[in-house]
Design a protein around this motif. Structure first.
Motif, PDB file in Angstrom:
ATOM      1  N   ILE A 192     -16.219  33.800  -4.825  1.00 21.73           N
ATOM      2  CA  ILE A 192     -15.310  33.736  -5.666  1.00 21.73           C
ATOM      3  C   ILE A 192     -14.266  34.935  -5.971  1.00 21.73           C
ATOM      4  O   ILE A 192     -14.888  35.763  -6.286  1.00 21.73           O
ATOM      5  CB  ILE A 192     -15.423  33.011  -7.383  1.00 21.73           C
ATOM      6  CG1 ILE A 192     -16.124  31.495  -6.989  1.00 21.73           C
ATOM      7  CG2 ILE A 192     -14.220  32.742  -8.419  1.00 21.73           C
ATOM      8  CD1 ILE A 192     -16.773  31.272  -8.282  1.00 21.73           C
ATOM      9  N   GLY A 193     -13.101  34.637  -5.701  1.00 24.49           N
ATOM     10  CA  GLY A 193     -12.167  35.993  -5.663  1.00 24.49           C
ATOM     11  C   GLY A 193     -11.989  36.335  -7.216  1.00 24.49           C
ATOM     12  O   GLY A 193     -11.530  35.452  -8.039  1.00 24.49           O
ATOM     13  N   PHE A 198     -10.812  25.628  -5.817  1.00 28.93           N
ATOM     14  CA  PHE A 198     -10.279  26.053  -4.858  1.00 28.93           C
ATOM     15  C   PHE A 198      -9.397  25.315  -3.857  1.00 28.93           C
ATOM     16  O   PHE A 198      -9.186  24.015  -4.144  1.00 28.93           O
ATOM     17  CB  PHE A 198     -11.496  26.395  -3.704  1.00 28.93           C
ATOM     18  CG  PHE A 198     -12.670  27.065  -4.167  1.00 28.93           C
ATOM     19  CD1 PHE A 198     -12.773  28.524  -4.017  1.00 28.93           C
ATOM     20  CD2 PHE A 198     -13.669  26.642  -4.918  1.00 28.93           C
ATOM     21  CE1 PHE A 198     -13.759  29.282  -4.451  1.00 28.93           C
ATOM     22  CE2 PHE A 198     -14.873  27.294  -5.310  1.00 28.93           C
ATOM     23  CZ  PHE A 198     -14.708  28.645  -5.208  1.00 28.93           C
ATOM     24  N   ALA A 212     -12.530  22.692   3.276  1.00 25.26           N
ATOM     25  CA  ALA A 212     -13.297  23.731   2.670  1.00 25.26           C
ATOM     26  C   ALA A 212     -14.827  23.269   2.159  1.00 25.26           C
ATOM     27  O   ALA A 212     -15.520  23.927   1.817  1.00 25.26           O
ATOM     28  CB  ALA A 212     -12.697  24.376   1.417  1.00 25.26           C
ATOM     29  N   GLU A 231      -6.792  26.889   2.406  1.00 22.81           N
ATOM     30  CA  GLU A 231      -6.275  28.259   2.914  1.00 22.81           C
ATOM     31  C   GLU A 231      -5.005  27.976   3.714  1.00 22.81           C
ATOM     32  O   GLU A 231      -4.053  28.741   3.552  1.00 22.81           O
ATOM     33  CB  GLU A 231      -7.113  29.327   3.377  1.00 22.81           C
ATOM     34  CG  GLU A 231      -8.486  29.813   2.327  1.00 22.81           C
ATOM     35  CD  GLU A 231      -9.173  30.717   3.033  1.00 22.81           C
ATOM     36  OE1 GLU A 231      -8.944  31.395   4.195  1.00 22.81           O
ATOM     37  OE2 GLU A 231     -10.316  30.905   2.442  1.00 22.81           O
ATOM     38  N   ASN A 252      -9.953  31.153  -4.897  1.00 23.18           N
ATOM     39  CA  ASN A 252      -9.946  31.823  -3.450  1.00 23.18           C
ATOM     40  C   ASN A 252      -8.172  32.281  -3.368  1.00 23.18           C
ATOM     41  O   ASN A 252      -7.747  32.208  -2.322  1.00 23.18           O
ATOM     42  CB  ASN A 252     -10.170  31.019  -2.368  1.00 23.18           C
ATOM     43  CG  ASN A 252      -9.377  29.696  -2.302  1.00 23.18           C
ATOM     44  OD1 ASN A 252      -8.775  29.212  -3.206  1.00 23.18           O
ATOM     45  ND2 ASN A 252      -9.289  29.087  -1.047  1.00 23.18           N
ATOM     46  N   LYS A 276      -7.108  34.981  -1.020  1.00 23.88           N
ATOM     47  CA  LYS A 276      -7.247  34.939   0.415  1.00 23.88           C
ATOM     48  C   LYS A 276      -6.199  34.249   1.051  1.00 23.88           C
ATOM     49  O   LYS A 276      -6.234  34.102   2.051  1.00 23.88           O
ATOM     50  CB  LYS A 276      -8.582  34.134   0.625  1.00 23.88           C
ATOM     51  CG  LYS A 276      -9.883  34.936   0.111  1.00 23.88           C
ATOM     52  CD  LYS A 276     -11.134  34.290   0.211  1.00 23.88           C
ATOM     53  CE  LYS A 276     -11.397  33.821   1.712  1.00 23.88           C
ATOM     54  NZ  LYS A 276     -12.716  33.184   1.746  1.00 23.88           N
ATOM     55  N   ASP A 318     -17.773  24.533   4.025  1.00 21.05           N
ATOM     56  CA  ASP A 318     -17.498  26.117   4.385  1.00 21.05           C
ATOM     57  C   ASP A 318     -18.772  26.628   4.805  1.00 21.05           C
ATOM     58  O   ASP A 318     -19.826  26.611   4.107  1.00 21.05           O
ATOM     59  CB  ASP A 318     -17.063  26.709   3.163  1.00 21.05           C
ATOM     60  CG  ASP A 318     -16.364  28.253   3.299  1.00 21.05           C
ATOM     61  OD1 ASP A 318     -16.921  28.666   4.539  1.00 21.05           O
ATOM     62  OD2 ASP A 318     -15.954  28.860   2.498  1.00 21.05           O
TER      63      ASP A 318
END
Length: 661
Positions: free
Chosen positions: A598-599, A407, A652, A410, A317, A320, A655
């Protein structure tokens, strides 16, 4: 009747070596951490004392208009800047070398490499088909989407795309489920990997059982086996274990149950490897083939002293994240990349790792279930330190030059929710800061290291380390000290930068004749404060440190490009490592997407420019808040509460965006 765990433990006590006894003391033989509080207090006094001395040395001359001679302080800060620069350049260069080695070795066919080694030395190379991997996923309240995603990465092992003519017979066979339907089964996963779900009863026993049942029903045929062990709540009244809730106690219980499973099913313990993974550990498709190759071809002694460690990359991520959080991620990832390739760096396990069952038995004094202690937060560092002493300094990390994607928190929820950071109603202040403080709580393991050393008296005599073991002992101590002190080193260098700005500003202010006549501070020897060797050393050090940070950004951008294909297809049921044929049957429904977002995105020159600018703008803020402030909080908590701190799970992990089916 099979022997109970208590009877086995009792019978093993007399067979322990001196080193094993020292790290596995009998009940009532004294505290397990005899030097914890004195060690932590001494560390806090040293770090706070240096910080206060630097602050007072900077402030007092300006406050009392005293002599502006900063020779001593600038000399000391210059040394700090040089140390920080050396470490920064080491990280940047090492991270670049990791990308080079990854591009070179990422697509090697490890079974073919094993076959060549077997042909050359059939007597000492272990059989490939004998190796059995038990992958323990420690589970709390994580959604089923995360657990299935980890399972997908295991199902994709040894399934790197190859031309049809190069595919080995039996590598991917058909599994008929009904007439006219075929589901592709990964031979490696089905023959070598048993998925172990280490569930927590405190999170809801029925929900945990439901998740295990669903995984076994949907994905069971793709694995050698799927096991689920349910860890009783250590905080209940009937529990007699001195444990806390968290990954360590959960892993400890799972290993104990797993050892009984191996014993009851008469499995070959010499061929069993135990891996511990988090709910978001997304393995590279070549990870387990490499570990299998390395385990088979190394010596028997190395098989029982290696800890296989992939390179943890929290890039799932990455885009993000807020810029300040992203910079911390760049630094941590680059540091892990460097540790994997730099021979001068003493590497220690982090988050996701694997070792042989025999190694766990040696650490636990003959009982693998006793290898891990259940009352710690940083279970990876703790297990390694305990194993280091139990094996007389022989335990070491074997780096796997492959990524393991995961991850990161954030963070910045307080800013995103427009809460005042000092307002008590802001219950979710900053999840990334909470995670950073939990990681920095690993300072408790530095105290545990000192406690183990003191428990053995003279380490060379008590543990039988020998000269080589003693040198490795000092290297491990230096690594632990560096990991938890580099944040303070950055703070001190920042103070040096502040001092330079104050001196430059004062010189500019006093250059005006009118201001010079009205302010007596301008009559001090301030001009001499900027003409010391310490100033020159500090300037060189800070410039080199900045260059090292930019080099880390360059290495990180290159890594993003090198691993982009892996990241785009990992845990993807219709990706290049699995194929849509896995989910075409009506039993699977229409699952044609990832269960967790998933980025990705291929990097280009703009990414490097962006990361470099973010480093210049947010680098100091990020290191001060997520590094130094988190370290101070962890140190205060350790002094107040000891190492038995309440474990705070990842935000997370639950999530809501993760799919439940």
């Amino acid at each position: 009747m099979p022997p109970t765990h208590e009877s086995l433990t009792s019978s093993l006590q007399d067979g322990m070596s001196t080193a094993q006894r020292l790290v596995n003391p009998r009940d009532g033989s004294g505290p397990r951490y005899p030097c914890e509080l004195p060690c932590v207090v001494a560390y806090a006094v040293i770090m706070s004392g240096i910080t206060i001395w630097i602050i007072l040395t900077i402030i007092l001359p300006f406050a009392f208009q005293a002599s502006m001679r900063f020779n001593a302080i600038m000399g000391g800060l210059g040394v700090c800047a040089l140390l920080l620069a050396a470490y920064s350049l080491q990280i940047g260069w090492g991270a670049l070398m990791w990308t080079y080695k990854f591009n070179k070795d990422k697509d090697i066919d490890w079974k073919d490499a094993w076959q060549k080694a077997k042909d050359d030395d059939a007597q000492n190379v272990k059989q490939w088909d004998d190796v059995h991997h038990f992958v323990i996923i420690t589970v709390y309240k994580e959604s089923i989407g995360y657990l299935k995603s980890v399972a997908y990465t295991l199902m994709s092992q040894n399934r790197l795309p190859r031309p049809e003519q190069e595919r080995r017979p039996g590598e991917c066979e058909s599994y008929p489920d009904s007439p006219g339907d075929e589901i592709s089964i990964n031979q490696f996963c089905r023959d070598h990997i048993t998925l172990v779900l280490a569930m927590e009863e405190s999170a809801g026993k029925e929900q945990a059982k439901a998740k295990a049942t669903e995984l076994r029903k949907d994905l069971g045929k793709f694995f050698k086996g799927i096991l689920d062990f349910h860890h009783p709540d250590p905080l209940t009244a009937e529990s007699e274990r001195q444990e806390i809730r968290g990954k360590a106690s959960n892993f400890k219980w799972a290993v104990r149950q797993l050892e009984e499973h191996v014993r009851d099913h008469h499995l070959d313990a010499d061929s069993c490897l135990v891996h511990v993974a988090d709910y978001d550990s997304l393995y590279d498709p070549n990870h387990f083939p490499f570990v299998t190759y390395d385990f088979c071809t190394c010596s028997q002694q190395d098989r029982d002293r290696f800890v296989w460690q992939p390179c943890m990359m929290p890039t799932g991520n990455f885009w993000k994240l807020m810029p300040c959080v992203r910079q911390m991620t760049v630094t941590i990832t680059a540091q892990e990349m460097m540790s994997a390739v730099d021979r001068l760096e003493f590497q220690i396990p982090f988050s996701t790792y694997g070792m042989s069952l025999n190694a766990l038995r040696k650490i636990g004094g003959g009982d693998a279930g006793n290898a891990q202690d259940g009352d710690v937060i940083a279970e990876d560092h703790h297990l390694f330190i305990k194993g280091f002493f139990a094996t007389r300094g022989q335990l070491k990390v074997r780096p796997v030059i492959l990524p393991c994607f995961n991850f990161t928190e954030e963070g910045c929820e307080c800013l995103q929710n427009r809460c005042a950071c000092c307002c008590r109603r802001c219950t979710d202040f900053d999840s990334r800061f909470t995670q950073a403080a939990r990681h920095m709580f690993g300072i408790a393991e530095l105290a545990y290291f000192v406690s183990c050393a003191c428990r053995g008296g003279c380490c060379k005599k008590g543990y039988g380390l020998g000269c080589r073991g003693t040198m490795r002992l000092l290297a491990l101590f230096g690594k632990l000290l560096k990991v938890h002190s580099v944040a303070y080193l950055g703070l001190w260098v920042f103070f040096g930068v502040v001092l330079q700005i104050l001196i430059k500003g004062l010189l500019l202010f006093c250059s005006d004749p009118e201001s010079r006549e009205k302010n007596s501070i301008c009559y001090t020897d301030i001009t001499e404060a900027n003409k010391t060797i310490g100033n020159l050393v500090f300037a060189i050090g800070t410039t080199a440190a900045l260059l090292g940070s930019i080099l880390s950004s360059v290495a990180f951008a290159r890594m993003l490009k090198a691993t982009n294909h892996r990241l785009e297809h990992v845990a993807n049921p219709v990706g290049a490592f699995m194929g849509p044929e896995l989910f075409v049957h009506e039993q699977w429904g229409s699952t044609t997407r990832r269960l967790i977002p998933i980025g990705g995105g291929g990097p280009w020159l703009g990414v490097l420019i962006q990361l470099s600018l973010e480093q210049i703008v947010f680098g100091v803020v990020s290191s001060m808040f997520y590094g130094c402030a988190a370290a101070v909080k962890a140190l205060v908590n350790l002094i107040r509460h000891g190492h038995r701190l309440k474990y705070i799970p990842s935000r997370a992990s639950s999530d809501p965006q993760a799919a439940e089916t």
